[in-house]
Design a protein around this motif. Sequence first.
Motif, PDB file in Angstrom:
ATOM      1  N   ARG A  20       0.831  -1.211   0.000  1.00  0.00           N
ATOM      2  CA  ARG A  20       0.000   0.000   0.000  1.00  0.00           C
ATOM      3  C   ARG A  20       0.860   1.253   0.000  1.00  0.00           C
ATOM      4  O   ARG A  20       0.573   2.258  -0.638  1.00  0.00           O
ATOM      5  CB  ARG A  20      -0.898  -0.021   1.236  1.00  0.00           C
ATOM      6  N   HIS A  21       1.975   1.172   0.725  1.00  0.00           N
ATOM      7  CA  HIS A  21       2.926   2.276   0.817  1.00  0.00           C
ATOM      8  C   HIS A  21       3.540   2.566  -0.562  1.00  0.00           C
ATOM      9  O   HIS A  21       3.673   3.714  -0.982  1.00  0.00           O
ATOM     10  CB  HIS A  21       4.012   1.828   1.795  1.00  0.00           C
ATOM     11  N   GLU A  32      -5.875   2.041  -5.217  1.00  0.00           N
ATOM     12  CA  GLU A  32      -5.702   2.120  -3.756  1.00  0.00           C
ATOM     13  C   GLU A  32      -6.779   1.316  -3.038  1.00  0.00           C
ATOM     14  O   GLU A  32      -6.520   0.671  -2.025  1.00  0.00           O
ATOM     15  CB  GLU A  32      -5.695   3.582  -3.297  1.00  0.00           C
ATOM     16  N   GLN A  33      -8.005   1.331  -3.589  1.00  0.00           N
ATOM     17  CA  GLN A  33      -9.076   0.542  -2.959  1.00  0.00           C
ATOM     18  C   GLN A  33      -8.800  -0.952  -3.067  1.00  0.00           C
ATOM     19  O   GLN A  33      -9.017  -1.704  -2.131  1.00  0.00           O
ATOM     20  CB  GLN A  33     -10.415   0.841  -3.630  1.00  0.00           C
ATOM     21  N   ILE A  41       0.170  -6.432   3.121  1.00  0.00           N
ATOM     22  CA  ILE A  41      -0.640  -5.320   2.638  1.00  0.00           C
ATOM     23  C   ILE A  41      -1.406  -4.822   3.846  1.00  0.00           C
ATOM     24  O   ILE A  41      -2.571  -5.127   4.031  1.00  0.00           O
ATOM     25  CB  ILE A  41      -1.579  -5.756   1.500  1.00  0.00           C
ATOM     26  N   CYS A  90      -5.969  -2.294  -3.193  1.00  0.00           N
ATOM     27  CA  CYS A  90      -4.882  -2.581  -2.262  1.00  0.00           C
ATOM     28  C   CYS A  90      -5.413  -2.836  -0.865  1.00  0.00           C
ATOM     29  O   CYS A  90      -4.951  -3.723  -0.166  1.00  0.00           O
ATOM     30  CB  CYS A  90      -3.961  -1.378  -2.171  1.00  0.00           C
ATOM     31  N   VAL A  91      -6.384  -2.038  -0.469  1.00  0.00           N
ATOM     32  CA  VAL A  91      -6.893  -2.178   0.887  1.00  0.00           C
ATOM     33  C   VAL A  91      -7.830  -3.370   0.965  1.00  0.00           C
ATOM     34  O   VAL A  91      -7.588  -4.324   1.698  1.00  0.00           O
ATOM     35  CB  VAL A  91      -7.641  -0.894   1.322  1.00  0.00           C
ATOM     36  N   SER A  94       0.838   4.243  -2.707  1.00  0.00           N
ATOM     37  CA  SER A  94       0.527   5.654  -2.451  1.00  0.00           C
ATOM     38  C   SER A  94       1.711   6.543  -2.838  1.00  0.00           C
ATOM     39  O   SER A  94       1.523   7.649  -3.361  1.00  0.00           O
ATOM     40  CB  SER A  94       0.042   5.888  -1.020  1.00  0.00           C
TER      41      SER A  94
END
Length: 380
Positions: free
Chosen positions: A98-99, A145-146, A379, A148-149, A102
């Motif tokens: 995730r890092h 990003e979504q 993650i 990823c989460v 972003s």
Amino acid sequence: MNPDEDHHPVDREYPDTIMRVLDANANRAAEGLRTLEETARFVLNAHALTSRLKTLRHDLATAIQLLPRMQLLRARDTAGDVGTNATTQSEHQRSNVRHIVSAGTGRTQQALRCLEEYGKIVDAEMAKRVEQIRYRCYDVFAELEQVCVLGGDRLSRLQRARVYALIDGGEDETAMVQRIGLLADAGVDIIQLRDRSLDDRTLFERAVAGTAVTGRLGVLWIINDRADIAAASNADGVHVGQEELPVGQVRRIVGSQSIVGLSTHDIHQVREAFASTADYIGCGPVFPGITKQFERFPGCDFLCEVSREISSRADHSETRPAFAIGGIGASNIDQVVRAGFGRVAMSGAIAGADSAEVAREVRTKLETVPIDNPADMVIA
Ligand SMILES: Cc1ncc(COP(=O)(O)OP(=O)(O)O)c(N)n1
Ligand SMILES: Cc1nc(C(=O)O)sc1CCOP(=O)(O)O
Ligand SMILES: [Mg+2]
């Protein structure tokens, strides 16, 4: 256009300072997009996102060709760039996927904005195209990003999963929810709602109730056959068979953040599944069971073939978690383990009063088989 030729109508020389900004940011944006594309492709298995990122990268390359390439290259002066040593501590720290995402999205957006602003001095058409690319990036990056989460969390739980239970909708919702609680306590990682006797409305209501309780218990919740009900109930995913909607079409309904499972009955289907966007496979039937009748049993020979296929693929991003299924329980789990499988799906064996003991016993045996955890990704 031959990229080695400079087709820009060079009726003027632009200052090196401007060319350096354009050159640096063209590289930065392309590198950022490539990093995100590789993440979507190899880490998240998000096929649709991968192709959207690839298209953005190609469109950017086409827009950059409008700049006077030779002037850009002549102005390049990496050694004399005062910014190359001005790094921050955070640039060297990426603790999880995730890092990386972003950081990559932020950098790419900034680089595109610089390209656009400085590009206006040199080529208005290029600046306009970059502006459009920047707008498209906002949407794609938000989705990435979504994934990823939510998708990343689901996929990493799937990678760790060993015991998968198939259940029906029960006498009523309360009975089904109690059963889910018992199986979760016994260490079951994934539960599938497989019930062909319920009408759509009841199936949907059971699916919604299951989504709520499995979410609290940290168990993955999959709906059999019905992509529409999986999507409408916010389940973690859907499982389909070889005669049902193709995986690509299922994906269109449930989206890139959902898990899609596919049944396989021979090694060709397994290879096809690995080339598709399926997230895991069921392999069977291994033994005769009480839940479904079959004419043919690929059995443990098939499991051995699948184990060999998985271990022969050096790049584990090209394989998927494989669950043995069909008549499996405590009495024959040793044979499944000997065939190299560390994951199973069971229905009949976990339907009785001793379901928790069976799940625990099976899990203990399965844990003797290492399961590939390809991304081994955090993650968080
Ligand atoms: C984990 C898992 N593997 C295989 C199946 C069987 O799916 P399918 O072949 O579509 O048969 P039905 O379950 O729909 O009768 C499964 N459900 N789950
Ligand atoms: C629904 C189903 N599909 C299979 C396949 O091989 O695709 S085996 C199977 C039955 C699974 O239930 P049990 O554990 O009771 O045999
Ligand atoms: Mg099915």
